[in-house]
Design a protein around this motif. Structure first.
Motif, mmCIF file in Angstrom:
data_model
loop_
_atom_site.group_PDB
_atom_site.id
_atom_site.type_symbol
_atom_site.label_atom_id
_atom_site.label_comp_id
_atom_site.label_asym_id
_atom_site.label_seq_id
_atom_site.Cartn_x
_atom_site.Cartn_y
_atom_site.Cartn_z
ATOM 1 N N ARG A 1 9.220 11.689 10.226
ATOM 2 C CA ARG A 1 9.527 11.087 8.929
ATOM 3 C C ARG A 1 8.268 10.984 8.085
ATOM 4 O O ARG A 1 7.157 11.050 8.586
ATOM 5 N N GLN A 2 8.481 10.800 6.784
ATOM 6 C CA GLN A 2 7.386 10.764 5.828
ATOM 7 C C GLN A 2 6.986 9.313 5.551
ATOM 8 O O GLN A 2 7.837 8.475 5.244
ATOM 9 N N LEU A 3 5.690 9.037 5.660
ATOM 10 C CA LEU A 3 5.188 7.703 5.355
ATOM 11 C C LEU A 3 5.347 7.439 3.860
ATOM 12 O O LEU A 3 4.948 8.246 3.027
ATOM 13 N N MET B 1 0.862 -1.167 0.000
ATOM 14 C CA MET B 1 0.000 0.000 0.000
ATOM 15 C C MET B 1 0.904 1.224 0.000
ATOM 16 O O MET B 1 1.802 1.345 0.838
ATOM 17 N N SER B 2 0.687 2.114 -0.953
ATOM 18 C CA SER B 2 1.480 3.341 -1.022
ATOM 19 C C SER B 2 0.553 4.539 -1.036
ATOM 20 O O SER B 2 -0.672 4.402 -1.207
ATOM 21 N N PHE B 3 1.134 5.735 -0.898
ATOM 22 C CA PHE B 3 0.332 6.930 -0.646
ATOM 23 C C PHE B 3 0.800 8.076 -1.541
ATOM 24 O O PHE B 3 1.986 8.425 -1.547
ATOM 25 N N LEU C 1 16.309 7.198 1.497
ATOM 26 C CA LEU C 1 16.721 6.263 2.548
ATOM 27 C C LEU C 1 15.507 5.925 3.405
ATOM 28 O O LEU C 1 14.896 6.810 3.993
ATOM 29 N N THR C 2 15.163 4.664 3.458
ATOM 30 C CA THR C 2 13.957 4.245 4.164
ATOM 31 C C THR C 2 14.297 3.508 5.452
ATOM 32 O O THR C 2 15.354 2.877 5.567
ATOM 33 N N THR C 3 13.388 3.612 6.405
ATOM 34 C CA THR C 3 13.471 2.877 7.670
ATOM 35 C C THR C 3 12.107 2.260 7.949
ATOM 36 O O THR C 3 11.110 2.982 7.960
ATOM 37 N N PRO C 4 12.041 0.944 8.151
ATOM 38 C CA PRO C 4 10.746 0.327 8.430
ATOM 39 C C PRO C 4 10.509 0.116 9.922
ATOM 40 O O PRO C 4 11.436 -0.170 10.687
ATOM 41 N N ALA C 5 9.252 0.267 10.308
ATOM 42 C CA ALA C 5 8.799 -0.173 11.629
ATOM 43 C C ALA C 5 7.997 -1.455 11.405
ATOM 44 O O ALA C 5 7.080 -1.478 10.578
ATOM 45 N N LEU C 6 8.351 -2.516 12.104
ATOM 46 C CA LEU C 6 7.686 -3.806 11.953
ATOM 47 C C LEU C 6 6.621 -3.942 13.030
ATOM 48 O O LEU C 6 6.925 -3.861 14.225
ATOM 49 N N HIS D 1 4.233 -9.820 9.783
ATOM 50 C CA HIS D 1 4.366 -8.425 10.193
ATOM 51 C C HIS D 1 3.950 -7.468 9.078
ATOM 52 O O HIS D 1 4.166 -7.738 7.887
ATOM 53 N N TYR D 2 3.357 -6.361 9.500
ATOM 54 C CA TYR D 2 3.255 -5.203 8.626
ATOM 55 C C TYR D 2 4.606 -4.472 8.696
ATOM 56 O O TYR D 2 5.087 -4.157 9.786
ATOM 57 N N ALA D 3 5.198 -4.211 7.554
ATOM 58 C CA ALA D 3 6.410 -3.394 7.509
ATOM 59 C C ALA D 3 6.018 -2.018 6.985
ATOM 60 O O ALA D 3 5.625 -1.880 5.820
ATOM 61 N N VAL D 4 6.080 -1.020 7.848
ATOM 62 C CA VAL D 4 5.656 0.339 7.498
ATOM 63 C C VAL D 4 6.915 1.165 7.264
ATOM 64 O O VAL D 4 7.706 1.395 8.197
ATOM 65 N N PHE D 5 7.116 1.600 6.026
ATOM 66 C CA PHE D 5 8.358 2.258 5.631
ATOM 67 C C PHE D 5 8.192 3.776 5.624
ATOM 68 O O PHE D 5 7.183 4.305 5.143
ATOM 69 N N PHE D 6 9.238 4.440 6.132
ATOM 70 C CA PHE D 6 9.279 5.904 6.171
ATOM 71 C C PHE D 6 10.577 6.374 5.531
ATOM 72 O O PHE D 6 11.574 5.645 5.496
#
Length: 362
Positions: free
Chosen positions: A258-260, A80-82, A290-295, A275-280
């Protein structure tokens, strides 16, 4: 430099160039429109659009997901992207038995749940991109083009080594206009090659890194996410998953400022089976890539980990926009295009010089 050493470097330069030239020409020719892919897509696909209910409440992400899956029963969500400039959520799903790379892409108006016009690439540009990326062969095609990129690096390095002894009796940049056509082309070939050497090495090197995207991401999953992947014996079922909207809000709290960017669902390439991996990403020209995911645990809805990307994934993230000059706006893209055209001339002139040399020798 000894004559035997010069002959050895000349052999490397000749055959690394010949083996890769046809494919490098294809990459340079297809890469030229891809440098301007954003501008071309905007020109070809620009379509006036307004949300159905701009003043009303927006659907939460669970509702958006339900709408998307209801239109394609049996499919499971992958990403899912925004959109950044309009209230549109893009849902990517696939059938469980679909072949690799076969996805359904749905842009959904978050104010109403209705379909929105896509901002994905034009079909022609998508065709060119896939040809440039993997020759329509998937991972084997990507790795083959990576090998051609290594051949390019070998050709450039050997050409630089040979340039010094070749030019030892001539001022830098000399083109002998009164000599034969072959000599003039040789001088132009050498001059263009030495002038563009840094750019070709950057584009060739980043291209090689890009061809390793699949094994790089797989290695990241197998190492950085190994403990999380081992936490459960079986993948989480679709009807057992916690609220997606709550998971994204929890991830935003874990990575403030950070930006979703996008969400990878359980079982997709960028997450585990549970897991949902939510990248910012950041908001500067550099950190935007440069992305960082929250799991987020998809069963419990709890934060499982914040997993900063290792250096090799960061290298991949930075190499992709650098490969197409997508850092400095239109001005840098024009420079990239000019250097691309010069490289095409170098490749064609190299073929001409090799054929002319063979005719002279026969």
């Amino acid at each position: 430099m000894r004559s035997s050493t010069i002959r050895a470097w000349s052999w490397v330069h000749t055959w690394s160039s010949l083996v890769s030239t046809v494919f490098l020409l294809m990459l340079c020719i297809t890469g030229l429109p891809l440098v301007f892919s954003h501008e071309i897509d905007h020109w070809l696909l620009d379509e006036a659009w307004a949300p159905s209910n701009p003043a009303g409440d927006r659907l939460d992400l669970d509702q958006v997901l339900d709408v998307a899956l209801s239109r394609h029963p049996g499919e499971v969500p992958a990403f899912m992207s925004f959109d950044t400039d309009r209230p549109v959520v893009n849902v990517t799903s696939r059938a469980p038995d679909a072949p690799a790379g076969a996805y359904t892409f749905q842009p959904i108006d978050q104010t109403s749940g209705e379909a929105a016009p896509p901002v994905a690439g034009h079909p022609v540009m998508e065709f060119i991109l896939q040809l440039h990326t993997d020759l329509f062969l998937g991972l084997p095609g990507m790795l083959f083009l990576g090998l051609m990129g290594l051949m390019l690096v070998a050709a450039v390095v050997s050409g630089v080594v040979l340039y010094a002894p070749f030019m030892r009796r001539l001022p830098f940049g000399t083109v002998r206009q009164t000599r034969s056509a072959r000599t003039r082309w040789l001088d132009w070939h050498n001059l263009a090659g030495i002038v563009t050497v840094a750019w070709v090495l950057v584009v060739g090197g980043t291209g090689v890194v890009n061809t390793l995207a699949v094994p790089i991401i797989a290695h990241w999953k197998d190492t950085a996410l190994a403990d999380l992947a081992a936490a459960y014996d079986a993948p989480v079922a679709l009807n057992e998953r916690a609220s997606l909207d709550a998971a994204v809000n929890l991830a935003k709290a874990a990575l403030p400022g950070r930006q979703l960017q996008f969400v990878a669902f359980p079982g997709s390439d960028y997450s585990t089976d549970n897991h949902y991996a939510v990248f910012f990403h950041g908001d500067t020209p550099l950190t935007a890539h440069l992305t960082t995911p929250a799991l987020i645990d998809a069963r419990t809805g709890e934060l499982a980990a914040v997993a900063p990307m290792p250096w090799y994934v960061k290298a991949l993230s930075l190499s992709q926009p650098l490969h197409f000059g997508d850092y400095g706006g239109l001005g840098l893209k024009i420079v990239w295009a000019i250097l691309d055209v010069i490289t095409i001339v170098i490749l064609i002139s190299g073929i001409y010089l090799w054929l002319a040399r063979r005719r002279r020798a026969s």
